[in-house]
Design a protein around this motif. Structure first.
Motif, PDB file in Angstrom:
ATOM      1  N   ALA A  23       0.828  -1.206   0.000  1.00 43.89           N
ATOM      2  CA  ALA A  23       0.000   0.000   0.000  1.00 43.89           C
ATOM      3  C   ALA A  23       0.863   1.257   0.000  1.00 43.89           C
ATOM      4  CB  ALA A  23      -0.923   0.002   1.211  1.00 43.89           C
ATOM      5  N   LEU A  24       2.004   1.208   0.654  1.00 50.28           N
ATOM      6  CA  LEU A  24       2.870   2.382   0.721  1.00 50.28           C
ATOM      7  C   LEU A  24       3.659   2.600  -0.566  1.00 50.28           C
ATOM      8  CD1 LEU A  24       4.441   2.575   4.301  1.00 50.28           C
ATOM      9  CD2 LEU A  24       2.858   4.149   3.236  1.00 50.28           C
ATOM     10  N   VAL A  25       4.341   1.550  -1.049  1.00 52.19           N
ATOM     11  CA  VAL A  25       5.250   1.737  -2.193  1.00 52.19           C
ATOM     12  C   VAL A  25       4.625   1.353  -3.513  1.00 52.19           C
ATOM     13  CG1 VAL A  25       7.234   1.345  -0.692  1.00 52.19           C
ATOM     14  CG2 VAL A  25       6.300  -0.556  -2.004  1.00 52.19           C
ATOM     15  N   GLY A  26       3.498   0.634  -3.508  1.00 53.33           N
ATOM     16  CA  GLY A  26       2.857   0.226  -4.746  1.00 53.33           C
ATOM     17  C   GLY A  26       3.099  -1.249  -5.022  1.00 53.33           C
ATOM     18  N   PRO A  72      -1.477  -5.735 -12.943  1.00 52.38           N
ATOM     19  CA  PRO A  72      -0.297  -4.916 -13.239  1.00 52.38           C
ATOM     20  C   PRO A  72      -0.001  -3.934 -12.111  1.00 52.38           C
ATOM     21  CG  PRO A  72      -2.192  -4.102 -14.450  1.00 52.38           C
ATOM     22  CD  PRO A  72      -2.628  -5.377 -13.783  1.00 52.38           C
ATOM     23  N   PRO A  73       1.255  -3.456 -12.007  1.00 51.04           N
ATOM     24  CA  PRO A  73       1.645  -2.606 -10.877  1.00 51.04           C
ATOM     25  C   PRO A  73       0.836  -1.318 -10.813  1.00 51.04           C
ATOM     26  CG  PRO A  73       3.571  -3.423 -12.053  1.00 51.04           C
ATOM     27  CD  PRO A  73       2.389  -3.749 -12.896  1.00 51.04           C
ATOM     28  N   ARG A  74       0.456  -0.962  -9.593  1.00 55.73           N
ATOM     29  CA  ARG A  74      -0.246   0.303  -9.338  1.00 55.73           C
ATOM     30  C   ARG A  74       0.598   1.143  -8.384  1.00 55.73           C
ATOM     31  NH1 ARG A  74      -6.277  -0.144  -9.454  1.00 55.73           N
ATOM     32  NH2 ARG A  74      -6.728  -1.409 -11.306  1.00 55.73           N
ATOM     33  N   PRO A  75       0.488   2.465  -8.452  1.00 48.74           N
ATOM     34  CA  PRO A  75       1.271   3.319  -7.546  1.00 48.74           C
ATOM     35  C   PRO A  75       0.768   3.226  -6.110  1.00 48.74           C
ATOM     36  CG  PRO A  75      -0.256   4.639  -8.853  1.00 48.74           C
ATOM     37  CD  PRO A  75      -0.322   3.244  -9.396  1.00 48.74           C
ATOM     38  N   GLY A  76       1.692   3.387  -5.171  1.00 51.60           N
ATOM     39  CA  GLY A  76       1.340   3.395  -3.756  1.00 51.60           C
ATOM     40  C   GLY A  76       1.262   4.814  -3.216  1.00 51.60           C
ATOM     41  N   GLU A  77       1.147   4.920  -1.900  1.00 53.30           N
ATOM     42  CA  GLU A  77       0.982   6.227  -1.265  1.00 53.30           C
ATOM     43  C   GLU A  77       2.177   7.142  -1.500  1.00 53.30           C
ATOM     44  OE1 GLU A  77      -1.649   7.427   0.385  1.00 53.30           O
ATOM     45  OE2 GLU A  77      -2.829   5.622   0.014  1.00 53.30           O
TER      46      GLU A  77
END
Length: 511
Positions: A288-291, A295-300
Motif C-alpha cells: 500500500a505504501l510503495v505500490g 499490473p503494478p499500481r502506484p502506492g501512497e
C-alpha cells in the motif's frame, strides 16, 4: 468491410502503451471471441458492448463470428477502457460507420449497458503519451475523463457522454468530425487551478516556535522531518498544515502528480495544481505504501509525489513498510519488478513523520510522568532502524504546552507569510543549482554548500562527537545550505551549521 482497426492505449505504470484493437467479422457459427492477454474486466466487455450497441438502437452482428484482438498480444490489458474502441471496431467492421475516418483518433471509455460512457483511469497518462509523440492525434474519452486529460498543454482531447455521440461523427458520407457540442461531442477544456483548503493555516498553531522554524526549513529545502513528542502536543496539527507552506506547483510538477493520481483513480480536477498530502493509517502494508499488484499500481509514496507523505504513529507501521521507504527517500523513484513486467513510478515526496518517545508517550514530559520501563522504551524506539532515521533530515522535539501558555498565547504567523519566505529561499537554490537543496548529490554538495574555516571545524567536531555517518554529515550540510538560503546568505556560515546540527540531534537526546 469485415476487418477494422481502432487505436487505444493500455497502462503499464506511467507508460501508456499503444494498443491496436483489431475486429474481424466472419461467417460461421455465431460467437464473440476476445484475445490479446486481456484481464477479466476486459473479457467482460463482450457483454457490455453487446448490450450497449443494441440499447443505443444500433445493429449488433449477432449472426457473425466476431474476433477481437488486442495487439500487441504480450502486453497486459486491464479495466474497461477498451469497451468504446471494441464497440467502434465492431460497428466499423459491419459497415455502420466509416472505418477510414477512424484514422487519426484514439479511443478509451467504459460502456454502460445503456451505451453511456463511464470515466476511466489514467486519462492524463494517455494524453501525456500522445503529447510526447508530437503526432496530431485526437483522443476521444468520456466527458469526465476528457476534462482531466485536457490539462496537458496542446493535447487534442474530445469528450462524449454516450456511444451515439461518437458514432454520429463517423457515419458513412457524414461531415467531418466537428468540435460542436450540440450532440454531446465536444472539445474538452482544461480546468482552473484549485485553492488550498480553507482553515489549514499555521496561524492556528500557538507556541512551538522551534517546530514552526523547522517546518519552514524543511519546506524551503524539500527536507524530510521527524517530530517526536507526547500525545496531544500538536504534531499532527503541524503536519496537516505543512503543505500550505510549500511554493505553488509548476505545470510540469502538477502534470506528474496528476498523472499518478489518475492511474489510481484518485485525481480530482478541483485539486489541479494543489500539492497532495497523503496520510495512510499505520496499519498500511508495504504494498500500500510503495505500490504493487499485477499490473503494478502506484502506492501512497507515489500519490504524494511533489507533495507531502504524513506518517503518524511512525513506529507502529510494519517494519517492512518502513524499510521500503529507504530507497525512494534517496532516489525519488520506486521501481516495482514482477516476473514478466516492471514499472517505475516517481516518488519525490516530503516525508513528515510523527511519533511518541515511548509506548505511553510521556518520556521526558514535564506535565506527566512516564510509566514505561527502559526495555519497553528501547523496544519501541528500536522499531525504527538506524539507516531509516539516517535518511530523515530533521529530527525535532515537539513538547506539550502548559494550559496557561496554550490559552494566553496569541495566534501564530500565517501560512502565507511563511510560504513567501519559503518560496524566496527555494528560488535562490533553483537559480544557483537548478534543484532543491535536498536533491544535491556528491560533488554538487561540495560546490554549492562550501563552508568557511570556522563552519567546517564546527561541523567536523559535531560529526565526530555524535558519530554521524557520511550520509548524516552530508544531510547536515544540505540543511545548513537551506538555512543560509532562507537568510539570504551567499556562503554557509558557522551559525547556519549550528542550527542544522540541532535538527539532527533531537531524536538522539530522546534515545
Amino acid at each position: 468491410m469485415s476487418l477494422s482497426l481502432v487505436q487505444s492505449r493500455a497502462l503499464l505504470g506511467l507508460e501508456a502503451a499503444s494498443v491496436t484493437v483489431e475486429v474481424h467479422l466472419a461467417n460461421g457459427l455465431p460467437s464473440f471471441t476476445l484475445v490479446g492477454l486481456a484481464d477479466v474486466e476486459v473479457k467482460e466487455a463482450r457483454e457490455r458492448v453487446r448490450s450497449a450497441i443494441q440499447n443505443a438502437g444500433l445493429e449488433f452482428p449477432s449472426n457473425k463470428r466476431i474476433t477481437v484482438n488486442l495487439a500487441p498480444a504480450d502486453l497486459p490489458k486491464d479495466s474497461g477502457r477498451f469497451d468504446l474502441p471494441i464497440a467502434l471496431g465492431i460497428l466499423a467492421a459491419a459497415g455502420q460507420i466509416d472505418a477510414a475516418r477512424l484514422a487519426g483518433h484514439e479511443f478509451a471509455g467504459e460502456l454502460s449497458l445503456s451505451g453511456h460512457l463511464r470515466p476511466v483511469r489514467g486519462a492524463l497518462a494517455m494524453a501525456l503519451a500522445l503529447h510526447g509523440r508530437g503526432v496530431a492525434t485526437k483522443l476521444v474519452l468520456p466527458a469526465e475523463s476528457a476534462r482531466e486529460a485536457a490539462l496537458v498543454p496542446g493535447a487534442d482531447i474530445y469528450g462524449a457522454a454516450h456511444l451515439l455521440d461518437v458514432v454520429r461523427q463517423f457515419l458513412p458520407g457524414g461531415p467531418a468530425a466537428s468540435d460542436a457540442s450540440e450532440d454531446g461531442w465536444h472539445r474538452a477544456q482544461p480546468a482552473e487551478p484549485g485553492a488550498v483548503a480553507a482553515g489549514a493555516d499555521m496561524a492556528d498553531v500557538k507556541g512551538h516556535a522551534s517546530a514552526r522554524r523547522a517546518l519552514e526549513v524543511a519546506a524551503a529545502g524539500q527536507h524530510s522531518l521527524l517530530m517526536v513528542g507526547p500525545p496531544g502536543s500538536g504534531k499532527s496539527m503541524l503536519a496537516q498544515r505543512f503543505a500550505g507552506l510549500l511554493p505553488p506547483m509548476s505545470v510540469d510538477e502538477a502534470l506528474e502528480s496528476a498523472a499518478v493520481a489518475s492511474l489510481h483513480g484518485r485525481f480530482a480536477v478541483e485539486r489541479w495544481r494543489v500539492r497532495p498530502t497523503c496520510s495512510p493509517h499505520h496499519s498500511a502494508s508495504a504494498v500500500a505504501l510503495v505500490g504493487g499488484g499485477s499490473p503494478p499500481r502506484p502506492g501512497e509514496i507515489s500519490l504524494a509525489h511533489n507533495g507531502v507523505l504524513f506518517l503518524d504513529e511512525f513506529p507502529e507501521f510494519q517494519r517492512a513498510a518502513l524499510e521500503a521507504l529507504r530507497e525512494p527517500l534517496e532516489t525519488g523513484t520506486i521501481t516495482i519488478a514482477r516476473a514478466a513486467r516492471r514499472a517505475e513510478f516517481p516518488a519525490r515526496f516530503q516525508l513528515i513523520a510523527a511519533m511518541n518517545p515511548c509506548p505511553c508517550g510521556y518520556l521526558g514530559s514535564s506535565l506527566k510522568s512516564c510509566r514505561c520501563t527502559p526495555d519497553q522504551v528501547a523496544r519501541y524506539q528500536g522499531k525504527l532502524s538506524g539507516p531509516l532515521l539516517d535518511r530523515i533530515d530533521l529530527h525535532i522535539e515537539v513538547p506539550a504546552l502548559p494550559a496557561t501558555q496554550l490559552l494566553e498565547t496569541p495566534a501564530g504567523e500565517a501560512s502565507a507569510d511563511v510560504r513567501a519566505r519559503v518560496a524566496e529561499g527555494r528560488e535562490r537554490a533553483i537559480r544557483r543549482q537548478g534543484k532543491a537543496n535536498q536533491a544535491l548529490q556528491g560533488a554538487e554538495i561540495d560546490r554549492h554548500a562550501k563552508l568557511d574555516a570556522a563552519a567546517r571545524q564546527f561541523l567536523q567536531t559535531a560529526a565526530t562527537r555524535l558519530g554521524w555517518s557520511a550520509r548524516g554529515t552530508h544531510r547536515t550540510l544540505k540543511l545548513a545550505r537551506t538555512i543560509a538560503d532562507l537568510a539570504g546568505a551567499g556562503a554557509v556560515q558557522a551559525a547556519h551549521v549550528a542550527e542544522a546540527v540541532q535538527y539532527r540531534r533531537a531524536l538522539q537526546r530522546v534515545e
